[in-house]
Write an enzyme that holds these catalytic residues in place. Structure first.
Site, PDB file in Angstrom:
ATOM      1  CG  PHE A  40     134.328  10.845 138.128  1.00  0.00           C
ATOM      2  CD1 PHE A  40     133.605  10.993 136.974  1.00  0.00           C
ATOM      3  CD2 PHE A  40     135.733  11.350 138.440  1.00  0.00           C
ATOM      4  CE1 PHE A  40     134.369  11.522 135.950  1.00  0.00           C
ATOM      5  CE2 PHE A  40     136.376  11.744 137.514  1.00  0.00           C
ATOM      6  CZ  PHE A  40     135.735  11.764 136.106  1.00  0.00           C
TER       7      PHE A  40
ATOM      8  CG  HIS B 146     134.859  19.488 133.917  1.00  0.00           C
ATOM      9  ND1 HIS B 146     133.721  19.796 133.550  1.00  0.00           N
ATOM     10  CD2 HIS B 146     134.950  18.274 134.567  1.00  0.00           C
ATOM     11  CE1 HIS B 146     133.032  18.873 133.625  1.00  0.00           C
ATOM     12  NE2 HIS B 146     133.698  17.746 134.293  1.00  0.00           N
TER      13      HIS B 146
ATOM     14  CB  ALA C 116     132.085  15.876 142.794  1.00  0.00           C
TER      15      ALA C 116
ATOM     16  CB  VAL D  57     136.569  17.329 142.091  1.00  0.00           C
ATOM     17  CG1 VAL D  57     136.679  17.761 140.658  1.00  0.00           C
ATOM     18  CG2 VAL D  57     135.194  16.912 142.861  1.00  0.00           C
TER      19      VAL D  57
HETATM   20  N1  INI Z   1     133.351  14.177 139.130  1.00  0.00           N
HETATM   21  C1  INI Z   1     134.111  13.898 140.161  1.00  0.00           C
HETATM   22  O1  INI Z   1     133.346  13.418 141.185  1.00  0.00           O
HETATM   23  N2  INI Z   1     135.131  13.786 140.227  1.00  0.00           N
HETATM   24  C2  INI Z   1     136.049  14.597 139.128  1.00  0.00           C
HETATM   25  O2  INI Z   1     137.314  14.547 139.130  1.00  0.00           O
HETATM   26  C3  INI Z   1     135.328  14.645 137.759  1.00  0.00           C
HETATM   27  N3  INI Z   1     135.922  15.215 136.649  1.00  0.00           N
HETATM   28  O3  INI Z   1     137.209  15.246 136.668  1.00  0.00           O
HETATM   29  O4  INI Z   1     135.618  15.402 135.662  1.00  0.00           O
HETATM   30  C4  INI Z   1     133.921  14.585 137.907  1.00  0.00           C
HETATM   31  N4  INI Z   1     133.138  14.760 136.869  1.00  0.00           N
HETATM   32  C5  INI Z   1     131.762  14.249 136.650  1.00  0.00           C
HETATM   33  C6  INI Z   1     130.782  15.189 137.152  1.00  0.00           C
HETATM   34  O5  INI Z   1     131.029  15.210 138.512  1.00  0.00           O
HETATM   35  C7  INI Z   1     129.506  14.806 136.698  1.00  0.00           C
HETATM   36  O6  INI Z   1     129.162  13.425 137.151  1.00  0.00           O
HETATM   37  C8  INI Z   1     129.333  14.864 135.130  1.00  0.00           C
HETATM   38  O7  INI Z   1     129.556  16.198 134.855  1.00  0.00           O
HETATM   39  C9  INI Z   1     127.724  14.529 134.692  1.00  0.00           C
HETATM   40  O8  INI Z   1     126.808  15.794 135.376  1.00  0.00           O
END
Ligand code: INI
Length: 157
Positions: A22, A88, A56, A81
């Site tokens: 991500f 969230h 993350a 993130v």
């Molecule tokens: N994951 C990140 O690494 N950075 C982000 O900014 C982020 N946002 O903004 O949602 C993010 N979401 C995904 C999360 O880490 C999981 O992969 C997802 O919820 C599935 O478990």
């Protein structure tokens, strides 16, 4: 009184890097910084496991798994993130930080926290530039210090 310190060289030790996909335009640069720091610490490229995970939130479970199964000298956790308009952000950041802490304590393998938690894309990009101020570079240096501190302690036990 014995004093123990880590070293800047980690030649001969194995490391793992767990990196979230991500925001990979940032995390890819954190990974480059971490690899650069490990090379500067004389860690062989073959002594490095790199694990990509979705986000993350998934970093801690992969860090725990690689620590338990491959027993690296330390794990470097990388992610990014970026705050949005909902709670969230807080949930992901808290889960990532607590999860990595818990994985390090339960496995006994040192883990460095190179997961950016920023208010904007600009702040994230600033922290992932070239050179030693890159947060992936900094996390890898912390991992080297903790891994070699552990070696120093074990040599005296
Ligand atoms: N994951 C990140 O690494 N950075 C982000 O900014 C982020 N946002 O903004 O949602 C993010 N979401 C995904 C999360 O880490 C999981 O992969 C997802 O919820 C599935 O478990």
């Amino acid at each position: 009184m014995p004093t123990f310190e880590g070293r800047q060289s980690a030649a001969g030790l194995r490391f793992a890097i767990v990196v979230a996909r991500f925001n990979d335009f940032v995390t890819g640069r954190l990974l480059s910084g971490a690899r650069e720091a490990l090379a500067a610490a004389s860690v062989d490229a073959d002594a490095l496991d790199i694990l990509w995970v979705p986000g993350a939130f998934e970093v801690a479970s992969a860090a725990h798994h690689v620590a338990a199964t491959r027993q690296p000298a330390a794990v470097i956790c990388l992610g990014c993130v970026i705050r949005g308009g909902t709670p969230h952000f807080e949930y992901i950041c808290q889960a990532a930080a607590q999860g990595v802490t818990s994985a390090a304590l339960s496995t006994g393998v040192p883990m460095a926290f190179g997961i950016l938690t920023t208010d904007s894309v600009e702040q994230a990009v600033e922290r992932a530039g070239p050179g030693p101020s890159n947060k992936g570079y900094e996390a890898a240096m912390a991992a080297v210090e903790m891994a070699t501190l552990r070696v120093a302690l074990e040599a005296r036990s």
